[in-house]
Design an enzyme around this catalytic site. Structure first.
Site, PDB file in Angstrom:
ATOM      1  CG  PHE A  92      43.062  39.975  41.839  1.00  0.00           C
ATOM      2  CD1 PHE A  92      43.632  40.113  42.918  1.00  0.00           C
ATOM      3  CD2 PHE A  92      41.508  39.787  41.743  1.00  0.00           C
ATOM      4  CE1 PHE A  92      42.589  40.338  44.202  1.00  0.00           C
ATOM      5  CE2 PHE A  92      40.605  40.062  42.701  1.00  0.00           C
ATOM      6  CZ  PHE A  92      41.500  40.175  44.065  1.00  0.00           C
TER       7      PHE A  92
ATOM      8  CE  LYS B 106      36.020  42.547  39.668  1.00  0.00           C
ATOM      9  NZ  LYS B 106      37.006  41.682  39.724  1.00  0.00           N
TER      10      LYS B 106
ATOM     11  CG  ASP C 212      39.372  35.093  36.522  1.00  0.00           C
ATOM     12  OD1 ASP C 212      38.266  35.398  36.350  1.00  0.00           O
ATOM     13  OD2 ASP C 212      40.009  34.926  37.667  1.00  0.00           O
TER      14      ASP C 212
HETATM   15  C1  LIG Z   1      37.549  40.665  40.827  1.00  0.00           C
HETATM   16  C2  LIG Z   1      38.062  39.500  40.281  1.00  0.00           C
HETATM   17  C3  LIG Z   1      38.022  38.201  40.680  1.00  0.00           C
HETATM   18  C4  LIG Z   1      37.244  38.153  42.181  1.00  0.00           C
HETATM   19  O1  LIG Z   1      36.124  38.641  42.307  1.00  0.00           O
HETATM   20  P1  LIG Z   1      35.225  38.801  43.590  1.00  0.00           P
HETATM   21  O2  LIG Z   1      33.592  38.793  43.176  1.00  0.00           O
HETATM   22  O3  LIG Z   1      35.786  39.998  44.050  1.00  0.00           O
HETATM   23  O4  LIG Z   1      35.494  37.654  44.637  1.00  0.00           O
HETATM   24  C5  LIG Z   1      38.616  37.440  40.183  1.00  0.00           C
HETATM   25  N1  LIG Z   1      39.210  37.452  39.015  1.00  0.00           N
HETATM   26  C6  LIG Z   1      39.344  38.392  38.450  1.00  0.00           C
HETATM   27  C7  LIG Z   1      39.946  38.317  37.184  1.00  0.00           C
HETATM   28  C8  LIG Z   1      38.870  39.414  39.117  1.00  0.00           C
HETATM   29  O5  LIG Z   1      38.914  40.670  38.610  1.00  0.00           O
END
Ligand SMILES: *Cc1c(COP(=O)(O)O)cnc(C)c1O
Length: 403
Positions: free
Chosen positions: A146, A260, A231
């Site tokens: 994700f 986050k 990420d």
């Molecule tokens: C939540 C998340 C995203 C996306 O972040 P948003 O602030 O919702 O755009 C991208 N990568 C990972 C691993 C995430 O957990």
């Protein structure tokens, strides 16, 4: 249960959760379904709904409220900055932005450059664009990944249900099974711009990478001149008990994306580019109006400073181990995954959604990212007593729901 406090001077009619839910349903875009509760106030790891019910928040806004709710350090940093200089655009430099970039580079431990954005998806968009500047277009991502919901980030996200309604998506993206070194070896060649990977897959249900996976990914990408893009939007900034989840593997990535937990609730994202990757993007290649604004960067500096001064890395490890040790003992739990305060609780039956619902009624916020997994990502300030209460309450819920 104490009623939620109203702001000073508040003189309206008390609004109920039922009423606000009804108004939400006819005014807010229906992209999330209808949420089950209306929250009014928070303090530390506790939140209250508008009807006065209290919850121990074991999700923390999905790994966002790293210092819990209403932490004085964030309130003070944001208030002071907003009273001094709230926004300037990227035509101008502000000190908090420079200090945060320097701080992030020092925490990563390598020279580089930081691009500031406002969310995880945007941090990943910046990295996606940086990868194109290698002159190559292929990106390898992992099954179960994700990376966000914008078109570029979605192109890297594997879930068919999220992708298919929006195809064609940009890019030339290949998905390989997560944790499979041989599959990665087979997919990466000299045409690949980047391999993008979560050190622990969060949205997939807190899936750990096998030992040595990131090190193998570093070796394979380096051999083919491809970027290693980690990420850390969910895992970064202390969540796993280290500043970054990739630190434990000893690798140096080319790109690290954060969001986050970085702002502790104030929206901010960052793409850290290390070594040669630091110059992939140049003037005119990318931009943002809000990214790196003084208030958001001041909030992130307060988060990092508080994690340091309150020893929250070690605390996250200790509280996470406490949660894992307590929950692993339950006969309905087959494993507790993750590290620090990012945990997956794997159930013997696909009833996680029922446990989540029962938890709300029992005054506990947990999340069910998959049918058989609960996810816990509480504030890093979760106390020992709160963690013990969490273990006892979840155990009782599992007895009841999975009886
Ligand atoms: C939540 C998340 C995203 C996306 O972040 P948003 O602030 O919702 O755009 C991208 N990568 C990972 C691993 C995430 O957990």
């Amino acid at each position: 249960m104490s009623a939620p406090e109203r702001p000073a001077g508040w003189a309206g009619t008390p609004v109920t959760g039922a009423e606000l839910t009804q108004r939400y349903q006819s005014s807010v875009m229906n992209t999330f379904g209808t949420p089950a509760r209306v929250l009014a106030r928070g303090e530390g790891s506790t939140v209250w709904d508008v009807d006065g019910n209290r919850y121990l928040d074991l999700l923390g806004g999905i790994a966002v409220n790293s210092l819990g709710h209403a932490h004085p350090a964030i309130v003070e940093a944001v208030t002071n900055q907003l009273q001094t200089l709230g926004h300037v655009s990227n035509f101008f430099i502000s000190e908090p932005q420079v200090r945060l970039a320097e701080k992030l580079l020092s925490l990563v431990g390598h020279d580089g450059r930081v691009f500031f954005a406002n969310s995880g998806a945007e941090a990943n968009e910046a990295a996606f664009k940086a990868s194109r500047r290698t002159g190559r277009t292929r990106v390898v991502a992992t099954e179960g990944s994700f990376h966000g919901r914008t078109m570029g980030a979605l192109a890297l996200t594997s879930k068919a249900q999220y992708r298919e309604p929006f195809e064609p998506l940009p890019g030339d993206v290949t998905f390989v099974p997560y944790g499979d070194v041989a599959a990665l070896e087979a997919a990466v060649d000299d045409t690949v711009a980047a391999f993008v990977v979560e050190p622990i897959q969060g949205e997939a249900g807190v899936i750990d990478a096998p030992e040595g996976y990131l090190a193998a990914a570093r070796e394979i990408t380096s051999r083919h001149g491809a970027l290693l893009w980690v990420d850390e939007v969910q895992t970064g900034v202390g969540r796993t008990g280290d500043w970054f989840a990739h630190t434990a593997s000893g690798i140096v990535p080319d790109l690290v994306t954060l969001a986050k937990g970085l702002g502790g609730g104030i929206p901010i994202g960052a793409m850290i580019a290390l070594g040669d990757a630091a110059t992939l993007l140049g003037p005119g290649n990318h931009g943002t109006t809000f990214g790196g604004n003084p208030v958001a960067t001041a909030a992130a500096l307060a988060v990092i400073d508080t994690i340091e001064t309150e020893g929250l890395l070690a605390h996250a490890t200790a509280r996470g181990d406490q949660l894992a040790a307590g929950l692993e003992r339950h006969p309905r739990v087959t494993a507790v995954t993750g590290r620090g305060l990012l945990r997956g609780v794997v159930l013997t039956e696909p009833r996680a959604a029922d446990v989540q619902t029962a938890a709300y009624d029992a005054g506990l916020i947990v999340n069910a990212p998959t049918p058989d997994r609960l996810r816990l990502a509480p504030p890093l300030v979760l106390t020992e007593d709160e963690a013990a209460h969490a273990v006892a309450t979840i155990s009782a819920l599992l007895d009841e729901v999975l009886a």
